[in-house]
Design a protein around this motif. Sequence first.
Motif, PDB file in Angstrom:
ATOM      1  N   ARG A 178    -102.914  20.855  16.106  1.00  0.00           N
ATOM      2  CA  ARG A 178    -101.421  21.817  15.542  1.00  0.00           C
ATOM      3  C   ARG A 178    -100.874  22.508  15.978  1.00  0.00           C
ATOM      4  O   ARG A 178    -100.308  23.509  16.024  1.00  0.00           O
ATOM      5  CB  ARG A 178    -101.947  21.676  13.692  1.00  0.00           C
TER       6      ARG A 178
ATOM      7  N   ARG B   1     -93.925  14.602  20.599  1.00  0.00           N
ATOM      8  CA  ARG B   1     -94.190  15.039  21.738  1.00  0.00           C
ATOM      9  C   ARG B   1     -92.872  14.826  22.732  1.00  0.00           C
ATOM     10  O   ARG B   1     -92.617  15.989  23.761  1.00  0.00           O
ATOM     11  CB  ARG B   1     -95.117  14.661  22.151  1.00  0.00           C
TER      12      ARG B   1
ATOM     13  N   ARG C  51     -93.070  22.890  19.894  1.00  0.00           N
ATOM     14  CA  ARG C  51     -92.167  23.065  19.019  1.00  0.00           C
ATOM     15  C   ARG C  51     -91.141  24.794  19.078  1.00  0.00           C
ATOM     16  O   ARG C  51     -89.726  25.142  19.096  1.00  0.00           O
ATOM     17  CB  ARG C  51     -92.458  23.647  17.721  1.00  0.00           C
TER      18      ARG C  51
ATOM     19  N   GLU D  45     -98.910  21.923  18.909  1.00  0.00           N
ATOM     20  CA  GLU D  45     -97.015  21.217  17.964  1.00  0.00           C
ATOM     21  C   GLU D  45     -96.527  22.630  17.657  1.00  0.00           C
ATOM     22  O   GLU D  45     -95.286  22.071  18.450  1.00  0.00           O
ATOM     23  CB  GLU D  45     -97.742  20.813  17.139  1.00  0.00           C
TER      24      GLU D  45
END
Length: 543
Positions: A14, A165, A21, A17
């Motif tokens: 997480r 991704r 971003r 991620e």
Amino acid sequence: MTSKTVHVAEDAARILERLSRAATLLTFAIACAVCLSAPLLALSFANRPFLGMLVEPTLVVATVASAGWTGREAGVEPGPRVVRVDGRAVASSEAYQAVVAGLPLGRPVSVMVEHRDGRQQLHPSVTPMAFPRDDLLRLFGVPYLVGVAYVLIGAWVYRLRGQTRPGRVLAFFCFAASITCALIFDIWTTHAMVGLWSAAVALSGGAIFSMAMRFPVEWGPVRHRPWLLAVPYLLSMALGLRSFVSVRDLAAPYAYVRDWQASYFYVALAIVGFLLITLYRTRRAESPAARQQARLMLGGSAIAFVPVMFWLLGAAAGFRLVFRPLVYLPPMLLFPISIWVAILRYRLLDVDDFLSRTVLWGALTAILAGIYTISITISQRLFVSITGEKSDAAIVLTTLVVASLMTPLRAQLQGMLDRRLKSVGERGAELRRFADQVTLNSQLGRPERIACRFLDEAVAALRAESGALSLRRDGRWEVVETRGRWAGDVWLQVPLACGAERFGMVWLGRPLGRRRYTEQERDTMAAVAVDIGRAMGDLAGSA
């Protein structure tokens, strides 16, 4: 694996991620800022006196040159470092630009350079000149337009697939490539964002390595260990940071050359790795769809990247090669053409509609950018040869004329692309809407009329070359309707039935420009045929 270990791995995924971003959006913002500021920097340089040579951040004479440049004609060669101009010492890029900006055009000045061995050489007569407009288009216009195309493609990719991704890494690569292309001219002129350019080059290599682990399908170890995706970027950041510092190190004016060479080698290695991995996947990928995607990616990537890869390897080896945008960028225009041919011949649209749209919109943007640039150059030269006028007004006039002619061409190409890129889902939606109309409206007429309408809708929605409808009459099957040049060659067929009673068959011929119908199209036809058959049964029962 214990539950605690699983939770730690999930938390790490997480975090990665979120970082992914944030990094992608930050790079997008930087790319947009670069695309806005790069023309201002280029025009500010082009409007100042020009010594007939370009220099890199620590005033090392660059390999880039053109016919008629006075510095080169006066004997200034690439490699040494400028230390004096018109008798005044220049210890930095800012000092050099300030001195050159105050020179009168046409009056020869002296330029002293210092070689790497400390030997100094005086060039007594270098005449300041105006920077040629043709060279501005060649050295700035072409790379800048490619950079703008990259940032637009990246933004579109992120908007559609930013939650995945693979989508993010593709968008990130586009943004890094945009910065690299848009700032090429700056590394030889104002040097205002040369550190950013150095970092973007290194990050492009990391993005290519990352794409090799994700396309056309994600590498198995990456799914279980997402942190592996960070390794190429960590190497990129290390290389980019070294270059970012060395390009301003006047105490070691040639240190940046070594760091740039390391980044060039890293990007070239990433390209080689990407091509080899993609070649492997053309033969060993698990699914036929993935192998087909890999073949497409291999061909397009080879055309796009192999020429610049050889330049990168040569520059990394220490050869002072001239980077010629008009030599290395045309292969980038051949890339979308090859993708278009592959789509028509191998039907990539059936494999991955998203990838097809991304590549083809990039193709259209790149082709139009190339046509626009070449048209402006030719029209300006023609205008000058006819009128003898070389003012800025002539440039503006020819640019407006070319832009007005490009508008209808762009509209036609966009319309053609929109028609070609109607996705499988959109084609299926047309059939489903017709089925909904049949289901909701019981006043459509006789069963035969509904079947004929279904044939028309299916031929149009799935772009079939031909089609036929067979109905049962008096215990015998008859072909009652045909569309196109129907010759009995069946590529897709669905029954029209309600329960155990069969009313007819719909046959479709070969799909236009394709080898086969997709599984999604077949499933949609079968589902809609069930609704049509049920409606025909209801009408037959109420008759």
